[in-house]
Design an enzyme around this catalytic site. Structure first.
Site: not given
Length: 252
Positions: A11, A130
């Site tokens: 990330d 997600d």
């Protein structure tokens, strides 16, 4: 049977690798190119870069990191974050990405999945979901870095992604993200059973058993993890050896 893949996930925000819990509370984990190179040496099957602030802050794509990384890292590289149109996909592929992941833009404009797959090939297109549990056995799709509940059912959206021509699905449980409690296996299995394309399980890995469970119980084709690798708890090699000891086919 195809070998199951282990994919470390980086990330990235402001050019640094970070790791948070449930999508917040970020902790610095280092330089992205250095970390990707380490995973390449450890035998990772792929590396995924997600520019986690790109969509929400409308930040442009981290092309310079990808170019530098592609010169030094020789395993497939998937990049996501800030992908809004087919041209963004092309730019990332030209910079050295092997696959491009899209999330928010695909929800807002599902035709983007079809257009991108048609133009660059479905093997290059990953759609990230997600998902967050809203009731027992029911998960909603969230966008904008996990901030916006679309109200869409995650399983139905996965089927649509498959039908529109994506090459694979990167499925993250927001409930499990960063918790180290293991994948949401019910979610992973529900999506894996609903689609024909490969599913990458993500969110919640705390030990090597969790990685194996994602494959054996979640029926995922690949497993993705971040903090267990970034902070040196395990190497990718150890993860592969553990999975092989459980009878799971991996590339050693």
């Amino acid at each position: 049977m195809l070998a199951k893949r282990i994919i470390p996930c980086l990330d990235v925000t402001a050019g640094r690798v970070v790791k948070g819990t449930n999508f917040v509370g970020l902790r610095d984990a280092g330089d992205p190119i250095e970390i990707a190179r380490r995973y390449n040496e450890q035998g990772a099957d792929e590396v995924t870069f997600l520019d986690i602030t790109a969509s929400s802050d409308q930040r442009d794509i981290i092309l310079h990191i990808i170019e530098a990384c592609a010169e030094q890292v020789f395993i497939p590289l998937t990049v996501g974050g800030g992908v809004r149109k087919v041209e963004d996909v092309r730019r990332l592929l030209n910079a050295g990405a092997d696959k491009v992941s899209m999330n928010t833009a695909a929800v807002q404009n599902p035709d983007l999945i079809f257009d991108a797959s048609s133009k660059v090939g479905s093997q290059c297109i990953v759609v990230a979901i997600d998902a967050k549990q809203v009731a027992p056995g029911q998960w909603h799709v969230f966008t904008h870095g996990g901030r916006n509940d679309t109200g869409m059912d995650a399983i139905e959206w996965a089927k649509k992604i498959d039908a529109l021509g994506a090459g694979e699905i990167l499925l993250t449980s927001m409930d499990r993200d960063g918790t180290k409690n293991g994948f949401d296996l019910a979610l992973t299995r529900a999506v894996s059973d609903a689609v024909k394309i490969p599913v990458i399980a993500s969110g919640g890995v705390g030990n090597l058993q969790h990685l194996a469970d994602g494959v054996t119980e979640g029926r995922a084709d690949a497993v993705l993890a971040a903090s267990i690798f970034h902070f040196g708890e395990y190497t990718v090699r150890q993860a592969k050896e553990y999975m092989a000891s459980r009878g799971i086919e991996v590339r050693l």
